[in-house]
Scaffold this active site. Sequence first.
Site, mmCIF file in Angstrom:
data_model
loop_
_atom_site.group_PDB
_atom_site.id
_atom_site.type_symbol
_atom_site.label_atom_id
_atom_site.label_comp_id
_atom_site.label_asym_id
_atom_site.label_seq_id
_atom_site.Cartn_x
_atom_site.Cartn_y
_atom_site.Cartn_z
ATOM 1 C CD GLU A 1 -5.087 -10.344 -14.219
ATOM 2 O OE1 GLU A 1 -3.884 -9.796 -12.986
ATOM 3 O OE2 GLU A 1 -5.739 -10.105 -14.236
ATOM 4 N N PRO A 2 1.253 -12.333 -16.023
ATOM 5 C CG PRO A 2 1.930 -13.849 -16.617
ATOM 6 C CD PRO A 2 1.092 -13.253 -16.694
ATOM 7 N N GLY A 3 3.724 -10.138 -15.070
ATOM 8 C CA GLY A 3 4.442 -8.614 -16.224
ATOM 9 C C GLY A 3 6.118 -9.242 -15.792
ATOM 10 N NE ARG A 4 7.983 -7.560 -9.258
ATOM 11 C CZ ARG A 4 8.318 -6.899 -8.654
ATOM 12 N NH1 ARG A 4 9.470 -5.740 -9.404
ATOM 13 N NH2 ARG A 4 6.923 -5.853 -8.489
ATOM 14 N NE ARG B 1 11.088 -2.644 -9.108
ATOM 15 C CZ ARG B 1 11.882 -3.327 -8.322
ATOM 16 N NH1 ARG B 1 13.266 -3.558 -8.525
ATOM 17 N NH2 ARG B 1 11.256 -4.481 -7.561
ATOM 18 C CE1 TYR C 1 7.139 -0.298 -5.337
ATOM 19 C CE2 TYR C 1 8.179 -1.039 -6.824
ATOM 20 C CZ TYR C 1 7.192 -0.478 -6.581
ATOM 21 O OH TYR C 1 6.484 -0.424 -6.844
ATOM 22 C CB CYS D 1 18.210 18.451 -6.835
ATOM 23 S SG CYS D 1 18.720 19.572 -7.865
ATOM 24 C CD GLU D 2 13.517 14.941 -5.012
ATOM 25 O OE1 GLU D 2 13.433 14.576 -3.870
ATOM 26 O OE2 GLU D 2 12.696 15.463 -5.218
HETATM 27 C C1 LIG Z 1 0.593 -5.289 -11.956
HETATM 28 C C2 LIG Z 1 -0.481 -6.802 -12.108
HETATM 29 C C3 LIG Z 1 -0.072 -7.951 -12.303
HETATM 30 C C4 LIG Z 1 1.796 -7.785 -12.712
HETATM 31 O O1 LIG Z 1 2.435 -8.690 -11.768
HETATM 32 P P1 LIG Z 1 3.765 -8.741 -11.931
HETATM 33 O O2 LIG Z 1 4.125 -9.207 -10.495
HETATM 34 O O3 LIG Z 1 4.226 -7.870 -12.349
HETATM 35 O O4 LIG Z 1 3.573 -10.055 -12.242
HETATM 36 C C5 LIG Z 1 -0.817 -8.713 -12.430
HETATM 37 N N1 LIG Z 1 -2.037 -7.709 -12.401
HETATM 38 C C6 LIG Z 1 -2.528 -7.017 -11.811
HETATM 39 C C7 LIG Z 1 -4.253 -6.533 -11.782
HETATM 40 C C8 LIG Z 1 -1.808 -6.041 -11.970
HETATM 41 O O5 LIG Z 1 -1.978 -4.653 -11.074
#
Ligand SMILES: *Cc1c(COP(=O)(O)O)cnc(C)c1O
Length: 427
Positions: free
Chosen positions: A286-289, A325, A329, A355-356
């Site tokens: 499940e890659p996103g980033r 971000r 973080y 305004c923060e």
């Molecule tokens: C956010 C999330 C991801 C993606 O994570 P990345 O660090 O962006 O790869 C995958 N699985 C679940 C359940 C998430 O909440």
Amino acid sequence: MSHFSYRSGVLHAENVALTTLVKQFGSPLYVYSKAALIENYQSYAKACAAAGRAKSGALICYSVKSNANLAVLNVLGQQGSGFDIVSGGELQRVIAAGCDPKKVIFSGVGKGREEMRLALSHDILCFNVESIPELHRLNEVAGEVGKVARISLRVNPNVDAKTHPYISTGLKENKFGVAYEDALDCYRAAAALPHIEVVGIDCHIGSQLLDDAPLLEALDKVIELIDQLHAEGIDIHHLDIGGGIGIVYHDEKPVPVGDYLGRVFARVDAWRAKKYNGATIDVMFEPGRSIVGNAGILVTEVQYLKHGEDKNFAIVDAAMNDLMRPALYEAWHGVEVVEQKEIAAQIYDVVGPVCESGDWLAKGRTLAIAPGDLLALLSAGAYGMTMASNYNTRGRAAEVLVDGDKVHLIRKREQPADLFALESIIS
Ligand SMILES: *Cc1c(COP(=O)(O)O)cnc(C)c1O
């Protein structure tokens, strides 16, 4: 960041100068590279193919929450990607982008009844169930609509991902998943429910992981559970190891995606050969980033330079509402001057107009800039636009996707009237 590079002193996205893009679409502006997106996706796909899983046996489910623009989803869908969603809204995006809902897995601790109904009506691949009450609700909803819900349980392997606490999710103290010790009981409960079909197991221990050791530790724990379940007659068809390979923001050295996947497949194959006569199991990610993070930047224009006794500020037209971000973080984003100039450099905090005091984008950067110059905030493709808000009644930035010489406006800039269109005054 090879798809964002200087040509004759001007930063380009693929073949297009960022100065040209801002002239046409204004600032601040999110700019994505299609080639970078595809390349990043292919680093996963190629590793699957190298493990003999080109057509089946592996599925990459892009995490929609990292960047949910329809054009981004569409490009990835055309590459064969599946999708990991965390809301019904994200499912509607996947469908609107022309992608296949049958390749969707649904994660998240708080799935509502309507969201379940929507997902069942589109026959999604799998619900990643995170608690017993959710399991019972899903069983009930599936019964109401005359369907059987395919599920996997998100187990919490209690592994320390060694990442920022806000993006660490696999420890006992986190809200996600079912405790490792409770997983067997949960599976027994699931297997007994009439409108539930157990198909998988998943975990996701956190985001921006640079080392794959914690991921492989989680994989070993998941494998152990699958063996225990098998001994009880509950057979698991897929294992999903979550997202989480980190990217380079500054000086990080993340494990290459291909190496990580290679190690996962090697372990899985050795285990299946030893215990299951080589009978395969599907592996999901499940890659996103790591797919979209370095495929996007945020371009912003310097409004004012403020020289104080202790500090210099570059006040730009992007803010924490555009890129949250740093405020959330204390994240580090590289800052590049779009047109390199022969003027004296100074050290600046790059801050927005909100305004923060938390509204900063970068601190202590040496920049040779004058008002009107453009800056690029690098590695802003993931958790940038999707976390953007309208705080201070600021319309969200436009988004463009560059493909070689071609430029596509993939989201228009929001106008103030858009922001209060759903509001009314009392009569
Ligand atoms: C956010 C999330 C991801 C993606 O994570 P990345 O660090 O962006 O790869 C995958 N699985 C679940 C359940 C998430 O909440």
